[in-house]
Each structure stands twice: as C-alpha cells, then as structure tokens.
Scaffold this active site. Sequence first.
Site, PDB file in Angstrom:
ATOM      1  N   ASN A 164       0.801  -1.236   0.000  1.00  0.00           N
ATOM      2  CA  ASN A 164       0.000   0.000   0.000  1.00  0.00           C
ATOM      3  C   ASN A 164       0.829   1.280   0.000  1.00  0.00           C
ATOM      4  OD1 ASN A 164       0.763  -0.383   2.682  1.00  0.00           O
ATOM      5  ND2 ASN A 164      -1.047   0.653   3.452  1.00  0.00           N
ATOM      6  N   GLU A 262       4.936  -3.554  12.150  1.00  0.00           N
ATOM      7  CA  GLU A 262       3.951  -2.479  12.019  1.00  0.00           C
ATOM      8  C   GLU A 262       2.745  -3.081  11.320  1.00  0.00           C
ATOM      9  OE1 GLU A 262       3.931   0.217  13.543  1.00  0.00           O
ATOM     10  OE2 GLU A 262       6.014   0.250  14.197  1.00  0.00           O
ATOM     11  N   CYS A 296      -2.744   2.102   6.426  1.00  0.00           N
ATOM     12  CA  CYS A 296      -2.852   1.556   7.785  1.00  0.00           C
ATOM     13  C   CYS A 296      -3.416   2.604   8.729  1.00  0.00           C
ATOM     14  CB  CYS A 296      -1.503   1.070   8.269  1.00  0.00           C
ATOM     15  SG  CYS A 296      -0.242   2.337   8.152  1.00  0.00           S
ATOM     16  N   GLU A 475       9.158   3.289  14.107  1.00  0.00           N
ATOM     17  CA  GLU A 475       9.970   3.530  12.924  1.00  0.00           C
ATOM     18  C   GLU A 475      10.172   5.034  12.757  1.00  0.00           C
ATOM     19  OE1 GLU A 475       9.509   0.381   9.795  1.00  0.00           O
ATOM     20  OE2 GLU A 475       7.436   0.980  10.070  1.00  0.00           O
TER      21      GLU A 475
HETATM   22  P1  NAP Z   1       0.597  -8.971   4.171  1.00  0.00           P
HETATM   23  O1  NAP Z   1      -0.247  -9.889   3.399  1.00  0.00           O
HETATM   24  O2  NAP Z   1       0.857  -9.291   5.600  1.00  0.00           O
HETATM   25  O3  NAP Z   1       1.966  -8.865   3.354  1.00  0.00           O
HETATM   26  C1  NAP Z   1       3.001  -7.981   3.745  1.00  0.00           C
HETATM   27  C2  NAP Z   1       4.327  -8.513   3.230  1.00  0.00           C
HETATM   28  O4  NAP Z   1       4.638  -9.729   3.907  1.00  0.00           O
HETATM   29  C3  NAP Z   1       4.333  -8.874   1.737  1.00  0.00           C
HETATM   30  O5  NAP Z   1       5.605  -8.596   1.216  1.00  0.00           O
HETATM   31  C4  NAP Z   1       4.069 -10.373   1.757  1.00  0.00           C
HETATM   32  O6  NAP Z   1       4.545 -11.026   0.597  1.00  0.00           O
HETATM   33  C5  NAP Z   1       4.899 -10.756   2.981  1.00  0.00           C
HETATM   34  N1  NAP Z   1       4.526 -12.017   3.614  1.00  0.00           N
HETATM   35  C6  NAP Z   1       3.312 -12.629   3.632  1.00  0.00           C
HETATM   36  N2  NAP Z   1       3.385 -13.787   4.342  1.00  0.00           N
HETATM   37  C7  NAP Z   1       4.671 -13.899   4.781  1.00  0.00           C
HETATM   38  C8  NAP Z   1       5.374 -14.869   5.555  1.00  0.00           C
HETATM   39  N3  NAP Z   1       4.767 -15.946   6.046  1.00  0.00           N
HETATM   40  N4  NAP Z   1       6.678 -14.670   5.804  1.00  0.00           N
HETATM   41  C9  NAP Z   1       7.322 -13.576   5.337  1.00  0.00           C
HETATM   42  N5  NAP Z   1       6.701 -12.630   4.576  1.00  0.00           N
HETATM   43  C10 NAP Z   1       5.396 -12.772   4.318  1.00  0.00           C
HETATM   44  O7  NAP Z   1       0.024  -7.490   4.167  1.00  0.00           O
HETATM   45  P2  NAP Z   1      -0.477  -6.613   2.948  1.00  0.00           P
HETATM   46  O8  NAP Z   1      -1.798  -7.137   2.504  1.00  0.00           O
HETATM   47  O9  NAP Z   1       0.601  -6.472   1.940  1.00  0.00           O
HETATM   48  O10 NAP Z   1      -0.652  -5.178   3.642  1.00  0.00           O
HETATM   49  C11 NAP Z   1      -1.837  -4.744   4.232  1.00  0.00           C
HETATM   50  C12 NAP Z   1      -1.693  -4.724   5.739  1.00  0.00           C
HETATM   51  O11 NAP Z   1      -0.546  -3.961   6.103  1.00  0.00           O
HETATM   52  C13 NAP Z   1      -2.859  -4.044   6.418  1.00  0.00           C
HETATM   53  O12 NAP Z   1      -3.227  -4.777   7.552  1.00  0.00           O
HETATM   54  C14 NAP Z   1      -2.270  -2.691   6.836  1.00  0.00           C
HETATM   55  O13 NAP Z   1      -2.906  -2.077   7.925  1.00  0.00           O
HETATM   56  C15 NAP Z   1      -0.862  -3.068   7.145  1.00  0.00           C
HETATM   57  N6  NAP Z   1       0.004  -1.895   7.107  1.00  0.00           N
HETATM   58  C16 NAP Z   1       0.514  -1.414   8.283  1.00  0.00           C
HETATM   59  C17 NAP Z   1       1.309  -0.276   8.289  1.00  0.00           C
HETATM   60  C18 NAP Z   1       1.886   0.264   9.563  1.00  0.00           C
HETATM   61  O14 NAP Z   1       2.841   1.034   9.505  1.00  0.00           O
HETATM   62  N7  NAP Z   1       1.365  -0.103  10.728  1.00  0.00           N
HETATM   63  C19 NAP Z   1       1.588   0.375   7.091  1.00  0.00           C
HETATM   64  C20 NAP Z   1       1.054  -0.145   5.915  1.00  0.00           C
HETATM   65  C21 NAP Z   1       0.272  -1.287   5.926  1.00  0.00           C
HETATM   66  P3  NAP Z   1       3.557 -11.370  -0.633  1.00  0.00           P
HETATM   67  O15 NAP Z   1       3.156 -10.051  -1.181  1.00  0.00           O
HETATM   68  O16 NAP Z   1       4.416 -12.160  -1.558  1.00  0.00           O
HETATM   69  O17 NAP Z   1       2.409 -12.130  -0.075  1.00  0.00           O
END
Ligand code: NAP
Length: 499
Positions: A164, A262, A296, A475
């Site tokens: 995102n 995060e 997020c 961060e």
């Molecule tokens: P995600 O599905 O958890 O994926 C995030 C990253 O982790 C991707 O690069 C993904 O790779 C990788 N990943 C997935 N499973 C993994 C595993 N078992 N081991 C290691 N890496 C793994 O999250 P998303 O859908 O991309 O992002 C949306 C979420 O991020 C929302 O919940 C949002 O609130 C949160 N977010 C939080 C912040 C903050 O600063 N708090 C900022 C932005 C977003 P793949 O793409 O290859 O699956």
Amino acid sequence: MVASPSRTETAAAAETYGNYIAGEWRPAASGATMENRSPADRDELVGHFAASGREDVEAAIAAADEAFRTWRLTSPIARANFLHKAANILEARIPDVGRELTREEGKTLKEGIGETTRAVQILRYFAGEAQQPSGEHYPSANPQTLLYTVREPLGVVAIITPWNFPIAIPAWKIAPALAFGNTVVFKPASLTPLTAVRLVEALAEAGLPAGVLNLVTGSAAEVGDLLTNDPRVVAISFTGSNAVGAELRQTAAKRGAKLQLELGGKNPAIVLADADLDHALGQVVAGAMMSTGQKCTATSRAIVDRRIADRFTDMLAERIGSLKVGNPLQADVQIGPLIDEPAAERVASEVAAASQAGASLLVGGDRLGGDLGRGAFVAPALLGEVAADSRLGQEELFGPVLGVIPVDGLDEAIAVANGVRFGLSASLFTRDLGRALAFAQQIEAGVVHVNSETAGAEPQVPFGGMKGSSSYSREQGKAARDFFTQSKTVYIDPPPAQA
Ligand code: NAP
C-alpha cells in the site's frame, strides 16, 4: 542474465525485471517469473518479475552476510553520501516512478507522485541521521577511565513490506538500516515489485557496494520462511497484516531474532459538537477515502457526538457520494481501484454483510461496472448507526468504507475509540483545548491528531502503533536508530605506567 532495468526500457509495457543480488540484476535461478497487472485494468500488464526460490534467497543472504563485514566499518559519512546520491537520482525520476507506482498500486497520480517525493525526503532525512551522534560519554568511578557507549549495526536485516506504500515504507526501513551500517535483503509485496525495483535502482546507481542491498521478488509462500528462518538474518523489519505479523513473532522468538512489526489499524476520528464541521468533513473524508482507504492509518470509524450525528452523517454522505472514482492516472480522479480483484470482492461483501447485520448503508459499497469493470473498483461507502462492537466497528476492512458510530460526549467517544484491539492512529475534532488535552492523554494510539486526519507521517518523528498495531518499537525519526542498532559499552583504561 537480465540487464539492469534501464530508464528507456520502462517505456515498454511488459518488461522482465530481475532480482538485485550481490550487485547484479539477475533472473531467478529457476528462470521462473511472475506477472503483475494494473488493478485499474486487468488487461494491462505492468511487467514480469523474478519468481524467486531457495537459491535466490540463499544467494541474497550470503551476499548481504559477506558485505556486512566491510559495510559495518565504513564511515557513517560515506553511508550518508550514498543516500544523498540515491535521493538525487530518485528525485530526477519522480514523475516516471510516481506514474509507475500509480499504474501498479492504483492510488491516484497525485498520491503516487507525492509518495515518491516522500521517499526522496526519507532518504535525505536518514542521510542526515547517519551523521548524528550515536553514543554517550559517561563519568566513571575511576577518573582515569574513558567510559562511553556506541551504537553498532545489527548485521543482515530482512525487510518485508506491504503493497500500500510501495516506495515510502521500503525507503523508511532500508534508509536507516543502511545508514546505521546494516546490510539488507529486501522482499517487497508481490503486488508492487516494480516500485521496489525503482527504489533499488536508485540506491544501486548511487554506488552502494555489492551485497549491501539485495532485492528478492517472489511470493511469500516461496521465499518468506527461507528468509525469516535463516540464522544469518539477525533482524526482521515487517509491515503488513496482523496474521503474518503473528507468524513472524513466533519465528523470531524461536531463534532470538530482533523483530519490528507495524500492523493494522481501526482508526477513529472523533467529531465533537463544537467542532468546525466543514473542516472536520474534509479531513474525515480524506482520512477515510484517499488511497482508496488502503492506508494503515486510514479513518474507518467516525465517532460522532449524537447532537450533530445526523447532520454530520448527511454531510459525509453527500461528500462521499460525489467522489470521482476511476482510472487513477486521470488528473480529476479522486479514488482509484482497490489493490486487486479479491480485495474488491472482499470489501463489497463486507459492506453488504454490515448492512445485513444492522448498519444503514447510506452510499456506495457496490462493485463498479462499465469502463471500470476490468478493474478492482468499489464505490466509496458510508454506513450509519454502526454498532461499536460489530464486525464493521472492530475489524480492519482496508478499503474505502467509513462507519459512523454516534456517542454521547467525549468520555464515551474515547471509550469506543479505545475499545478495539488496534491502536495505530486517532483524530479528534474540537475547538476545546481542555478536551483536546484529555483526548491526547487518554487515547490508545501511537499517532494522535487534533483537528487533522488520522493519516500522515512525517519522517523526523517516530511512527508506529499501540496494542495490536505494532510490536512496541517505532519507525522513522530518531526511533529508527533504536531498532537498527545495538549498544556497546566501552571502558578504556590507560595501561599501568612503565617502571
Ligand atoms: P501482508 O499480506 O501481511 O503482506 C506484507 C508482506 O509480507 C508482503 O511482502 C508479503 O509477501 C509478505 N509475507 C506474507 N506472508 C509472509 C510470511 N509468512 N513470511 C514472510 N513474509 C510474508 O500485508 P499486505 O496485505 O501487503 O498489507 C496490508 C496490511 O498492512 C494491512 O493490515 C495494513 O494495515 C498493514 N500496514 C501497516 C502499516 C503500519 O505502519 N502499521 C503500514 C502499511 C500497511 P507477498 O506479497 O508475496 O504475499
């Protein structure tokens, strides 16, 4: 061997991009690729990217491990210079990279360019941070002793990022990791690999020594465990979902790796009866709907004083209903698609379920057809009379959906705002200084705004959430040094005087 993707090659619609390992752009060892399509139009191919596996992860970790031996000893001033150069390179490419980001991720062109500009600012900020003091001098019980602490790098760091903010989040992890002397293996989200390539290109062209920064694209199912379980990877900085964060907690705990998480949010904007409602309206709608609600820090709950709830809800419905949804590359479009088809289906069905469960659907929530039917478009949605303990009141939807929860005054508003497992960001709209101070003190959120939207993070201040939104670390700002370094305490005594 895949050539380094060059500026001219980007004009082509569907180039093939490699990993960046040990200072070289190269295809996955297996030769496998994965394709990436625009969320605004599934017929539009963004590119083919390395679908990495064991050999690629192994090569990237080995390169980072080898490079750490010398990189850790380089002057922070030299590291700062690399970041400055990378910032200048990226800055010259903001229009192109911002446009590619929009094509790949779906946020509007203004936001794509804004985020790329922010990445430049982040690189510059951490170039400056690299040159700040990194330890302290202490008095000793022995007046002869020189007693001081110094912050040292950790080693090989895995950086795993979501789609995102495909350039800002990698920049705010990679820049401090490198500035403070670590080497990096970067695994971006599979939905936004092109933006990751562009960031790495800028850093590589700035002249980083081979192995200091390595990019491995590919699905988490193939490379995630290999990267996070490797004992040479001493720290993991992850931004993403709570589900994956929970897995990484276990992985890191088992082998004692340093971990930064995060995660998600369910961010409230409280609107009190004395607020400037026109101002609150603009901020709440921006917080809820910009980037198609996929931040997020997006506002997903408007917690509104019951005395003004009907009026403010009507204002919200009118404004949200008039937002222009469409191809995010068009200048007048305000809301682009969701990140992909499953996300659009999920959001539309969550809105329908919330409406069936008792909330009143006031506007939006449908999949959009016509010209937009080839993309992941959902009409921005507003639901009224949302129960604080309902699924919509509790869970992150990650889409353009806002729920209004009416309350009686500030105390109930804060109780509702705090009554979720998340604690990332929160806003209050009021003209009353006393209420603002009470809110700032009592709200359970890592980022607090008064009279501005829940989203937004400047690079010079710490960023992160409380409760289920984070792992207590922060961060950006000076906080980045805490995660990406460890402290060493040094006692130096003079040798005994020679006879
Ligand atoms: P995600 O599905 O958890 O994926 C995030 C990253 O982790 C991707 O690069 C993904 O790779 C990788 N990943 C997935 N499973 C993994 C595993 N078992 N081991 C290691 N890496 C793994 O999250 P998303 O859908 O991309 O992002 C949306 C979420 O991020 C929302 O919940 C949002 O609130 C949160 N977010 C939080 C912040 C903050 O600063 N708090 C900022 C932005 C977003 P793949 O793409 O290859 O699956």
